[in-house]
Design a protein around this motif. Structure first.
Motif, PDB file in Angstrom:
ATOM      1  N   ASP A  68       1.905   9.213  -5.649  1.00 45.47           N
ATOM      2  CA  ASP A  68       2.359  10.581  -5.353  1.00 45.47           C
ATOM      3  C   ASP A  68       3.468  11.001  -6.319  1.00 45.47           C
ATOM      4  N   SER A 120       1.040   4.051  -2.810  1.00 43.32           N
ATOM      5  CA  SER A 120       0.817   5.450  -2.448  1.00 43.32           C
ATOM      6  C   SER A 120       1.999   6.324  -2.884  1.00 43.32           C
ATOM      7  N   ASP A 129       0.845  -1.213   0.000  1.00 42.23           N
ATOM      8  CA  ASP A 129       0.000   0.000   0.000  1.00 42.23           C
ATOM      9  C   ASP A 129       0.871   1.251   0.000  1.00 42.23           C
TER      10      ASP A 129
END
Length: 196
Positions: free
Chosen positions: A25, A21, A17
């Motif tokens: 980003d 993420s 995860d």
């Protein structure tokens, strides 16, 4: 062992995860940076194009102005050449005066000049054939002793007319000098007749 397996699984899941993420980003930041750079490049391209268009327009204007100036100068030079030709033709026409007209010209010019004292009359070769001692005697008689004209032995190289000389001072009545003396005053009128 199931706890360790669950914990490992949880850590791997959290890491996955976190990885997703971070990648999301990073991709988002990359897209923002690329979009910003594309926007800056587009603005710079627009400025460069505008500057190039202004420079091209200014250069075009300079080239046109230069061409118009050259054209105007060439027209003026051609007109001046025609005007000079008219004045040169006037001198040639005076050179074609008959012998009687030349005698009258010399006589009238001397009588109307207001000269006094002893004057030497300087002629060219052709004038010396026409203005004889008899013509000079007639002129001297009409001057009533306020001036005396003597024919100079000196012959000069001019197209026509004559020169009066007294004590090194000359009155130039050659055709070239007479036409030249009125050229400035008449050039504008000649131009108006020729080019209007």
């Amino acid at each position: 062992m199931s706890n360790i397996s669950n914990l490992t699984s949880k850590i791997l899941e959290d890491a996955e995860d976190k990885k997703t993420s971070i990648l999301n980003d990073a991709n988002e930041q990359r897209d923002k940076i690329i979009a910003k750079k594309e926007e800056e490049a587009s603005a710079e391209e627009k400025l460069i194009l505008e500057r190039a268009e202004r420079d091209a327009a200014a250069r075009k204007e300079r080239i046109i102005s230069g061409a118009e100036l050259n054209s105007r100068n060439e027209k003026l030079a051609a007109k001046q050449k025609v005007i000079n030709s008219v004045f040169e033709s006037s001198v040639e026409a005076l050179c074609n005066l008959s012998n009687e007209e030349l005698k009258d010209f010399v006589t009238d010019s001397i009588l109307n000049s207001g000269i006094e004292g002893n004057q030497n009359l300087i002629l060219n070769e052709e004038g010396a054939k026409v203005i004889t001692t008899e013509v000079l005697n007639e002129i001297n008689n009409k001057l009533n002793s306020k001036a005396t004209i003597t024919l100079s032995s000196e012959k000069r190289n001019f197209k026509g007319g004559f020169i009066l000389e007294k004590d090194g001072i000359e009155i130039n009545n050659t055709y070239e000098a007479l036409v030249s003396s009125i050229k400035d005053d008449l050039s504008l009128k000649v131009a108006q007749v020729l080019f209007n």
